[in-house]
Design a protein around this motif. Structure first.
Motif, PDB file in Angstrom:
ATOM      1  N   UNK A 118       0.816  -1.219   0.000  1.00 44.00           N
ATOM      2  CA  UNK A 118       0.000   0.000   0.000  1.00 44.00           C
ATOM      3  C   UNK A 118       0.845   1.262   0.000  1.00 44.00           C
ATOM      4  N   UNK A 119       1.886   1.330   0.840  1.00 41.73           N
ATOM      5  CA  UNK A 119       2.699   2.542   0.924  1.00 41.73           C
ATOM      6  C   UNK A 119       3.467   2.789  -0.372  1.00 41.73           C
ATOM      7  N   UNK A 120       3.907   1.711  -1.014  1.00 39.44           N
ATOM      8  CA  UNK A 120       4.597   1.856  -2.302  1.00 39.44           C
ATOM      9  C   UNK A 120       3.635   2.407  -3.345  1.00 39.44           C
ATOM     10  N   UNK A 121       2.432   1.846  -3.375  1.00 36.44           N
ATOM     11  CA  UNK A 121       1.418   2.334  -4.321  1.00 36.44           C
ATOM     12  C   UNK A 121       1.148   3.825  -4.112  1.00 36.44           C
ATOM     13  N   UNK A 122       0.993   4.215  -2.849  1.00 38.41           N
ATOM     14  CA  UNK A 122       0.706   5.618  -2.539  1.00 38.41           C
ATOM     15  C   UNK A 122       1.878   6.524  -2.896  1.00 38.41           C
ATOM     16  N   UNK A 123       3.096   6.125  -2.527  1.00 39.13           N
ATOM     17  CA  UNK A 123       4.266   6.974  -2.770  1.00 39.13           C
ATOM     18  C   UNK A 123       4.466   7.239  -4.261  1.00 39.13           C
ATOM     19  N   UNK A 124       4.309   6.209  -5.073  1.00 42.28           N
ATOM     20  CA  UNK A 124       4.499   6.411  -6.512  1.00 42.28           C
ATOM     21  C   UNK A 124       3.329   7.135  -7.151  1.00 42.28           C
ATOM     22  N   UNK A 125       2.144   7.054  -6.543  1.00 44.72           N
ATOM     23  CA  UNK A 125       1.010   7.824  -7.077  1.00 44.72           C
ATOM     24  C   UNK A 125       1.291   9.316  -6.988  1.00 44.72           C
ATOM     25  N   UNK A 126       2.009   9.753  -5.972  1.00 45.30           N
ATOM     26  CA  UNK A 126       2.366  11.168  -5.837  1.00 45.30           C
ATOM     27  C   UNK A 126       3.314  11.607  -6.948  1.00 45.30           C
ATOM     28  N   UNK A 127       4.228  10.727  -7.339  1.00 39.95           N
ATOM     29  CA  UNK A 127       5.156  11.037  -8.432  1.00 39.95           C
ATOM     30  C   UNK A 127       4.392  11.158  -9.748  1.00 39.95           C
ATOM     31  N   UNK A 128       3.481  10.226  -9.992  1.00 38.41           N
ATOM     32  CA  UNK A 128       2.718  10.250 -11.234  1.00 38.41           C
ATOM     33  C   UNK A 128       1.797  11.465 -11.303  1.00 38.41           C
ATOM     34  N   UNK A 129       1.295  11.885 -10.164  1.00 39.43           N
ATOM     35  CA  UNK A 129       0.400  13.042 -10.114  1.00 39.43           C
ATOM     36  C   UNK A 129       1.092  14.310 -10.616  1.00 39.43           C
ATOM     37  N   UNK A 130       2.360  14.452 -10.307  1.00 39.24           N
ATOM     38  CA  UNK A 130       3.104  15.665 -10.675  1.00 39.24           C
ATOM     39  C   UNK A 130       4.073  15.435 -11.829  1.00 39.24           C
ATOM     40  N   UNK A 131       3.880  14.362 -12.567  1.00 39.98           N
ATOM     41  CA  UNK A 131       4.807  13.992 -13.637  1.00 39.98           C
ATOM     42  C   UNK A 131       4.971  15.116 -14.652  1.00 39.98           C
ATOM     43  N   UNK A 132       6.216  15.379 -15.016  1.00 39.21           N
ATOM     44  CA  UNK A 132       6.512  16.383 -16.045  1.00 39.21           C
ATOM     45  C   UNK A 132       7.769  15.950 -16.790  1.00 39.21           C
ATOM     46  N   UNK A 133       7.543  15.221 -17.879  1.00 36.15           N
ATOM     47  CA  UNK A 133       8.661  14.694 -18.664  1.00 36.15           C
ATOM     48  C   UNK A 133       8.600  15.156 -20.119  1.00 36.15           C
ATOM     49  N   UNK A 134       7.900  16.232 -20.387  1.00 40.28           N
ATOM     50  CA  UNK A 134       7.783  16.703 -21.766  1.00 40.28           C
ATOM     51  C   UNK A 134       9.153  17.038 -22.366  1.00 40.28           C
ATOM     52  N   UNK A 135      10.022  17.643 -21.562  1.00 38.68           N
ATOM     53  CA  UNK A 135      11.361  17.970 -22.066  1.00 38.68           C
ATOM     54  C   UNK A 135      12.122  16.693 -22.413  1.00 38.68           C
ATOM     55  N   UNK A 136      12.006  15.674 -21.549  1.00 39.11           N
ATOM     56  CA  UNK A 136      12.746  14.442 -21.761  1.00 39.11           C
ATOM     57  C   UNK A 136      12.282  13.706 -23.020  1.00 39.11           C
ATOM     58  N   UNK A 137      11.032  13.891 -23.427  1.00 39.52           N
ATOM     59  CA  UNK A 137      10.555  13.269 -24.661  1.00 39.52           C
ATOM     60  C   UNK A 137      11.399  13.749 -25.845  1.00 39.52           C
ATOM     61  N   UNK A 138      11.756  15.019 -25.823  1.00 39.55           N
ATOM     62  CA  UNK A 138      12.593  15.563 -26.886  1.00 39.55           C
ATOM     63  C   UNK A 138      14.000  15.020 -26.899  1.00 39.55           C
ATOM     64  N   UNK A 139      14.434  14.422 -25.776  1.00 42.72           N
ATOM     65  CA  UNK A 139      15.755  13.817 -25.686  1.00 42.72           C
ATOM     66  C   UNK A 139      15.762  12.365 -26.145  1.00 42.72           C
ATOM     67  N   UNK A 140      14.583  11.810 -26.369  1.00 35.11           N
ATOM     68  CA  UNK A 140      14.471  10.409 -26.755  1.00 35.11           C
ATOM     69  C   UNK A 140      14.648  10.299 -28.267  1.00 35.11           C
ATOM     70  N   UNK A 141      15.900  10.264 -28.685  1.00 35.26           N
ATOM     71  CA  UNK A 141      16.232  10.380 -30.107  1.00 35.26           C
ATOM     72  C   UNK A 141      16.329   9.042 -30.838  1.00 35.26           C
ATOM     73  N   UNK A 142      16.355   7.934 -30.111  1.00 34.68           N
ATOM     74  CA  UNK A 142      16.424   6.637 -30.780  1.00 34.68           C
ATOM     75  C   UNK A 142      15.064   6.331 -31.409  1.00 34.68           C
TER      76      UNK A 142
END
Length: 316
Positions: free
Chosen positions: A225-249
């Motif tokens: 349960x605590x693992x599920x909750x802790x990672x839900x907080x990361x997903x809630x604030x996810x911001x990887x738009x810049x990193x998508x531009x770095x995915x060149x393969x």
């Protein structure tokens, strides 16, 4: 809940049907991440064949290596298949550090522990596993080893705002309620008929077979349960738009048209933003759990990426 043993993982999936039971690995090891987090890693298939192409599979939120059972069984016949438990999931101990940087660190540790210097592999990630690949896209070890990437049912930002979990008009009330549901601290409890119905509605397509739903529910309910909750907080604030531009393969995308958690709008945004998108596939009637629900199309896409980008042809 204590972390899982291989026997308990196998039992959980075997009870729901043998086809969903993860096969025994040819090799098991522990990779150590930058902050000391220990990651359970398995290598399947042609481990002693230097010509066998390598595939690395990263699972999503609340899942484990068992999630990739179908891909492992198929690909292990002629590939070296590397799977690992994200920190806190499966047999990898929980760690207080939960962030996209930690996900990238963990992937780099797995690549270093399983691939020879300069060796190329096709990397596939589902949901949070896809976010892992995006987070690591600019890392030296990722660029050293990634021949091509498959992103399954994932997104780079606005996960809660774009979720279709609730049948409401988009806006602040829906986002607020979705955040409360996904970030709930409530225990999932045993896999009951009601639990199966809830999981199927939220994460799988309407045509998912009962045995498939059962197997998926047992994997998800095994996440602490605590693992599920802790990672839900990361997903809630996810911001990887810049990193998508770095995915060149070369990068391919797969999404289900019935995905409520990362609906097709995310796949379309990724396809538009990726520097080297080599195709986006929308699977009719499939939900969020694409590698389980549509195992054959997903595995076929991995094989296609391997044959196109990772296998060195004679005389090349």
């Amino acid at each position: 809940m204590s972390r899982l043993t291989r026997e308990s993982v196998s039992r959980l999936t075997r009870e729901a049907g043998g086809r969903y039971a993860p096969p025994a690995p040819a090799r098991e090891l522990t990779a150590v991440s930058a902050d000391g987090a220990r990651l359970h890693v398995e290598v399947h298939g042609a481990v002693d064949d230097p010509a066998a192409p390598a595939v690395v599979l990263a699972h999503g939120w609340t899942c484990s290596t068992a999630f990739w059972a179908a891909q492992i069984r198929d690909l292990a016949a002629d590939h070296r298949v590397i799977v690992y438990d994200q920190r806190g999931h499966g047999r990898s101990p929980a760690n207080p550090v939960c962030s996209t940087d930690a996900l990238a660190d963990d992937l780099e540790a797995v690549l270093a522990a399983t691939l020879a210097p300069g060796e190329k592999a096709v990397l596939a990630g589902h949901s949070m596993g896809g976010m892992t690949l995006m987070a690591a896209s600019g890392r030296p070890r990722f660029r050293e080893h990634a021949a091509a990437v498959l992103l399954c049912s994932t997104g780079s930002s606005r996960l809660v705002a774009e979720s279709l979990l609730l049948p409401m008009r988009a806006g602040r009330p829906r986002t607020w309620l979705t955040r409360k549901i996904l970030g709930s601290r409530a225990p999932l409890g045993p896999v009951t008929p009601l639990a199966r119905r809830v999981l199927k509605y939220g994460t799988m397509g309407p045509g998912s077979a009962p045995a498939m739903v059962e197997a998926c529910a047992r994997i998800v309910h095994a996440c602490p349960r605590q693992v599920r909750y802790s990672w839900s907080k990361v997903l809630d604030t996810l911001e990887l738009d810049h990193e998508v531009g770095e995915l060149t393969v070369p990068t391919a995308i797969v999404v289900g048209t019935a995905d409520r958690l990362t609906p097709a709008v995310h796949a379309r945004s990724l396809a538009a933003a990726l520097p080297n998108c080599v195709g986006s596939t929308e699977l009719t009637g499939i939900g969020h759990m694409t590698p389980m629900e549509a195992s054959e199309p997903v595995t076929a896409r991995i094989r296609e990426l391997v044959s196109t980008y990772a296998v060195i042809k004679e005389g090349a």
